[in-house]
Scaffold this active site. Structure first.
Site, PDB file in Angstrom:
ATOM      1  N   LEU A  81      39.485  33.399  27.991  1.00  0.00           N
ATOM      2  CA  LEU A  81      38.016  33.484  28.444  1.00  0.00           C
ATOM      3  C   LEU A  81      37.621  33.966  27.451  1.00  0.00           C
ATOM      4  O   LEU A  81      38.806  33.915  25.791  1.00  0.00           O
ATOM      5  CB  LEU A  81      38.187  34.922  28.706  1.00  0.00           C
ATOM      6  N   ASP A  82      36.537  33.193  26.902  1.00  0.00           N
ATOM      7  CA  ASP A  82      35.455  33.639  25.384  1.00  0.00           C
ATOM      8  C   ASP A  82      36.446  34.727  24.556  1.00  0.00           C
ATOM      9  O   ASP A  82      35.971  35.861  25.224  1.00  0.00           O
ATOM     10  CB  ASP A  82      34.518  33.116  25.301  1.00  0.00           C
ATOM     11  N   ARG A  83      36.019  35.225  23.413  1.00  0.00           N
ATOM     12  CA  ARG A  83      36.648  36.365  22.792  1.00  0.00           C
ATOM     13  C   ARG A  83      35.661  37.538  23.339  1.00  0.00           C
ATOM     14  O   ARG A  83      36.717  38.438  23.484  1.00  0.00           O
ATOM     15  CB  ARG A  83      36.438  36.585  21.114  1.00  0.00           C
TER      16      ARG A  83
END
Length: 298
Positions: A135-137
């Site tokens: 997942l993106d940050r």
């Protein structure tokens, strides 16, 4: 002494007569894994005796594959972690927004991968972090983790066949007119950016399905399912529709109500790669996204 990861099979008549290398190919053991076993301290045993891959299996044999230990290339850290499920093969965890999935040059510490390695060290597992669903940050939600390279390999094969399914919830700016829709638009890297993606003709195939959960004054709550897993796919596709996610300053979203993209992976569904059990895990919306619903009702 740390216990090494191993797999074991009892040989029945349908496998008798096969060479071990033929049997292991059928069991999706990669050539890379066999090379590692041969040269990095693994073992192939039949009835507790060392053999090589040219051994011909006999009905009643017990074949054991002992994989070499894996060492992480980054330090472990003792960080809080929400674990939804764990067995000897995999973990299902919840990543908060603001935590990177893996270390990067900009954020070399404090990632989920650092937390996983720290957890492994604490529990006596010699392994590195094999992230199956990244997942993106600033995206929150469920992350699927393999505890061993071979399990990661099996999940990768499943992902190519769309057998690991993720469901997301998001808040998109404005009011989507259709209750359901599909965005089928190729995504590629934006020429002048190393981070940003965009819809472009020469991009990779990307397909996103969405369903409206509820409409509020200034935004729409949506559920999304991906057929592909391109970088920033949901963010790019919603921006392409003219409804960038709230808080997503990279793709034109309104940042007045939330300070990160309003995107959460709320469900993961898959069949366990070894036990074949069907598994579904869910994670509720985090507080910052719940507050958006409250704000939308004001």
């Amino acid at each position: 002494m740390t216990k090494k990861f191993q797999l074991q099979w009892s040989i029945h008549d349908n496998s008798a007569g096969l060479l071990i290398k033929e049997f292991l190919k059928r069991e999706e053991i990669s050539r890379t894994a066999l090379t590692d076993i041969k040269f990095k301290g693994g073992r192939i045993l039949v009835n507790s005796e060392d053999v090589n891959v040219r051994y011909k299996l006999v009905e009643g044999d017990v074949l054991t594959l002992i994989f070499p230990s894996e060492s992480p290339s980054f330090p472990g850290e003792e960080l809080p972690m929400t674990i939804l499920f764990e067995d000897e093969f995999l973990l299902v965890v919840v990543k908060p927004a603001g935590m990177s999935t893996i270390p990067s040059r900009e954020h070399p510490a404090g990632s989920l991968a650092n937390a996983l390695v720290g957890y492994y060290q604490k529990t006596g597992l010699t392994a590195t972090a094999h992230i199956v669903t990244r997942l993106d940050r600033d995206t929150s939600g469920i992350v699927l983790v393999a505890k061993h390279r071979h399990i990661h390999h099996l999940f990768s094969l499943m992902q190519r066949k769309s057998q690991v399914k993720r469901t997301y919830e998001a808040f998109a700016g404005g009011l989507l007119s259709a209750d359901r829709g599909t965005v089928n638009a190729p995504i590629g890297r934006k020429a002048e950016s190393i981070i940003e993606r965009e819809v472009r003709e020469d991009g990779q195939y990307a397909c996103t399905h969405y369903r409206v959960i509820s409409r509020h004054r200034e935004f729409t709550q949506v559920e999304l399912n991906l057929e592909t897993g391109r970088t920033h796919q949901i963010r790019v596709h919603m921006s392409y529709l003219g409804h960038p996610l709230l808080g997503d300053d990279l793709y034109g979203g309104d940042t007045s109500l939330i300070d990160r993209q309003a995107l959460h992976c709320k469900e993961v569904h898959f069949i366990h790669p070894l036990t074949r059990e069907e598994m579904t895990f869910t994670a509720p919306l985090p507080d910052d996204m719940k507050k958006l619903i409250e704000a939308g009702h004001d």
